[in-house]
Design an enzyme around this catalytic site. Sequence first.
Site, PDB file in Angstrom:
ATOM      1  CB  SER A 111       6.071 -54.819 -23.840  1.00 37.47           C
ATOM      2  OG  SER A 111       6.780 -54.122 -22.834  1.00 37.47           O
ATOM      3  CE1 TYR A 139       4.631 -51.008 -16.846  1.00 37.22           C
ATOM      4  CE2 TYR A 139       6.144 -51.912 -18.462  1.00 37.22           C
ATOM      5  CZ  TYR A 139       5.279 -52.085 -17.402  1.00 37.22           C
ATOM      6  OH  TYR A 139       5.048 -53.341 -16.893  1.00 37.22           O
ATOM      7  CB  THR A 165       0.953 -51.584 -17.359  1.00 39.53           C
ATOM      8  OG1 THR A 165       0.776 -52.324 -18.576  1.00 39.53           O
ATOM      9  CG2 THR A 165       1.202 -52.553 -16.222  1.00 39.53           C
ATOM     10  CE  LYS A 241      -1.003 -56.809 -18.711  1.00 40.07           C
ATOM     11  NZ  LYS A 241       0.136 -56.694 -17.790  1.00 40.07           N
ATOM     12  CG  HIS A 265       2.749 -57.144 -14.052  1.00 45.66           C
ATOM     13  ND1 HIS A 265       2.571 -55.826 -14.386  1.00 45.66           N
ATOM     14  CD2 HIS A 265       3.869 -57.524 -14.697  1.00 45.66           C
ATOM     15  CE1 HIS A 265       3.546 -55.444 -15.195  1.00 45.66           C
ATOM     16  NE2 HIS A 265       4.342 -56.450 -15.403  1.00 45.66           N
TER      17      HIS A 265
HETATM   18  C1  FNR Z   1       5.168 -59.481 -18.363  1.00 38.16           C
HETATM   19  N1  FNR Z   1       4.084 -58.644 -18.154  1.00 38.16           N
HETATM   20  C2  FNR Z   1       4.122 -57.361 -18.614  1.00 38.16           C
HETATM   21  N2  FNR Z   1       3.039 -56.552 -18.479  1.00 38.16           N
HETATM   22  C3  FNR Z   1       3.051 -55.298 -18.976  1.00 38.16           C
HETATM   23  O1  FNR Z   1       2.054 -54.590 -18.851  1.00 38.16           O
HETATM   24  N3  FNR Z   1       4.157 -54.820 -19.627  1.00 38.16           N
HETATM   25  C4  FNR Z   1       5.278 -55.568 -19.790  1.00 38.16           C
HETATM   26  O2  FNR Z   1       6.246 -55.118 -20.392  1.00 38.16           O
HETATM   27  C5  FNR Z   1       5.287 -56.866 -19.241  1.00 38.16           C
HETATM   28  N4  FNR Z   1       6.392 -57.644 -19.359  1.00 38.16           N
HETATM   29  C6  FNR Z   1       6.343 -58.963 -18.963  1.00 38.16           C
HETATM   30  C7  FNR Z   1       7.428 -59.773 -19.187  1.00 38.16           C
HETATM   31  C8  FNR Z   1       7.365 -61.121 -18.850  1.00 38.16           C
HETATM   32  C9  FNR Z   1       8.541 -62.004 -19.104  1.00 38.16           C
HETATM   33  C10 FNR Z   1       6.184 -61.660 -18.280  1.00 38.16           C
HETATM   34  C11 FNR Z   1       6.072 -63.120 -17.923  1.00 38.16           C
HETATM   35  C12 FNR Z   1       5.113 -60.836 -18.035  1.00 38.16           C
HETATM   36  C13 FNR Z   1       2.836 -59.200 -17.553  1.00 38.16           C
HETATM   37  C14 FNR Z   1       1.945 -59.831 -18.629  1.00 38.16           C
HETATM   38  O3  FNR Z   1       1.424 -58.858 -19.490  1.00 38.16           O
HETATM   39  C15 FNR Z   1       0.753 -60.598 -18.029  1.00 38.16           C
HETATM   40  O4  FNR Z   1       0.050 -59.763 -17.136  1.00 38.16           O
HETATM   41  C16 FNR Z   1       1.132 -61.900 -17.314  1.00 38.16           C
HETATM   42  O5  FNR Z   1       2.251 -62.507 -17.906  1.00 38.16           O
HETATM   43  C17 FNR Z   1      -0.036 -62.860 -17.341  1.00 38.16           C
HETATM   44  O6  FNR Z   1       0.227 -64.002 -16.630  1.00 38.16           O
HETATM   45  P1  FNR Z   1       0.711 -65.414 -17.285  1.00 38.16           P
HETATM   46  O7  FNR Z   1      -0.188 -65.718 -18.454  1.00 38.16           O
HETATM   47  O8  FNR Z   1       2.138 -65.244 -17.659  1.00 38.16           O
HETATM   48  O9  FNR Z   1       0.511 -66.351 -16.140  1.00 38.16           O
HETATM   49  C1  LAC Z   2       7.886 -57.197 -16.253  1.00 36.79           C
HETATM   50  C2  LAC Z   2       7.725 -55.790 -16.674  1.00 36.79           C
HETATM   51  C3  LAC Z   2       8.602 -55.319 -17.724  1.00 36.79           C
HETATM   52  O1  LAC Z   2       6.922 -57.784 -15.742  1.00 36.79           O
HETATM   53  O2  LAC Z   2       6.409 -55.451 -16.878  1.00 36.79           O
HETATM   54  O3  LAC Z   2       9.023 -57.734 -16.357  1.00 36.79           O
END
Ligand code: FNR
Ligand code: LAC
Length: 372
Positions: A111, A139, A165, A241, A265
Site C-alpha cells: 500500500s 493513491y 486504486t 483495482k 475494497h
Molecule cells: C484495505 N484495502 C486497501 N486497498 C487499497 O487499495 N489500498 C489500501 O491502502 C488499503 N488498505 C486497507 C486496509 C485494511 C485494514 C483493509 C482490511 C483493506 C482493501 C484491500 O486491498 C482489499 O480490497 C480488501 O481487503 C479485500 O477484502 P477482504 O479479503 O479483506 O475481505
Molecule cells: C483503507 C484505505 C487505506 O481501506 O484504503 O483503509
Amino acid sequence: MNKNSTRPLNLFEYEKLAVECLSQMALDYYASGAWDEITLRDNRAAFERYKLRPRMLVDVSKRNLATHILSQPIQMPLLIAPMAFQCLACPEGEIATARAARSSGVGMVLSTLSTKSIEEVASSCHGSDSPALQWFQLYIHKDRGLTRALVERAYNAGYKALCLTVDAPVLGRRERDRHNEFALPPGLQLANLVNISGLNIPYQAGESGLFTYFAQQLDPAITWKDLEWLQSLSPLPLVLKGILRGDDAVRAIEYGAKAIVVSNHGGRQLDGAIASLNALVEVVKAVDGRAEILIDGGIRRGTDILKALALGAKAVLVGRPILWGLAVAGEAGVARVISLLRDELDVAMALSGCASLKDVDSQLLTCGTTPS
Ligand code: FNR
Ligand code: LAC
C-alpha cells in the site's frame, strides 16, 4: 481459545485469535466496513450462493496450483491485497508480510499508506533465487510531484506493476473509526511519505484521521484522462483495482490497463455496492480475454478461490485474514494463513476433479440446482 495452546485450523479461527492480540482501535480499523456493512457481508454471502459441480473419476494424483500473473510465476493463484498500516498488527509490519509472501511463493501488493517503506520492503526480500511478485498500490495525491516520486521509487525498487486504486476518491465512512477517532499511534508513520513531506494521519476530534487525510491529501478529481500521465511516469504495467462494471473494465483496457482487480475494497468504500463475486461475471464477459482479471473481497476458503477461478478470475487477492495471521504470529502467522488456503485449494481441486488450474472452468459451478 488460547494463543499458545491452540493451532488455528482455518482463517476464521485466526480471526478469533487476532481479536485478542490487537488494540480496539486497530481491530476496528482492520475489520470494519462502511456504514451498515452490507457489502462487507454480501462479499461472503455471494461465495456461499455458488455451488460446485465436481467431476468424478479423474486422475488427480498429481496436482499443480502454479500460474502466471502478468507473465510472472507464482506458486498458487493468490496475492496479498494492499493494506495500510500493517505495523498496527506487529512491529515488522509489511516486512513480515513480504517475507511470508516470498517464502510461500505468492504475490504481494504494498500500500501507498504502508508503515514500512517501499525500499525497506523490497530489500527485505532480496537474496533469494526467484524475483518476488511485488506490486505497488498507488493513491494519487493532489501533490503530483509527490505522486510521481512514489511511482519512480516503486519502479527503482523493483516492483513489477503499479496498482492504481480507483474506488476511493474519498474515504468510505467507517463508523467504528469515527467513534474511535482513528489515528496512528505514536511511533508509527506513513513510511513512504515521511521523507517527502512529513505527512501523517492526524488526530481529529470526532473524526477518523484517515478520512481527514484522504480529504486533505488525495485527489478526488482524477479521471480516465489522468491514466495517460500516470503511465508516462514509468514503464510499469498498470493494474486498476476497484472496478465493478463491465463498461469500466472495457474502458480500463482502452486506457492501457493490463490487469483489473474486481473489488469493492472489502466493503470499506461504498456500502450497498455489488458483491465483488457477482460483479466478476459481468467483467469477465466484457473483457473477453483482453486483460487478466483478479478479484478480492470475502475470500476465506480454498473453495472460494476455486469458485472465483471458475468464474474467470486468474487469481485472487486476500485481505483481512493476512492481518489476522500477522497479529497472531507475525511472518509465521501470515505464512500459515497462506498455507491453510493452499491446502484447502489443493483438496478442493482434487475433490472437484481438477489436477491443474487449466481444468477449472465455468462448468464447475452453478448458482442454483442446474448448471448456469
Ligand atoms: C484495505 N484495502 C486497501 N486497498 C487499497 O487499495 N489500498 C489500501 O491502502 C488499503 N488498505 C486497507 C486496509 C485494511 C485494514 C483493509 C482490511 C483493506 C482493501 C484491500 O486491498 C482489499 O480490497 C480488501 O481487503 C479485500 O477484502 P477482504 O479479503 O479483506 O475481505
Ligand atoms: C483503507 C484505505 C487505506 O481501506 O484504503 O483503509
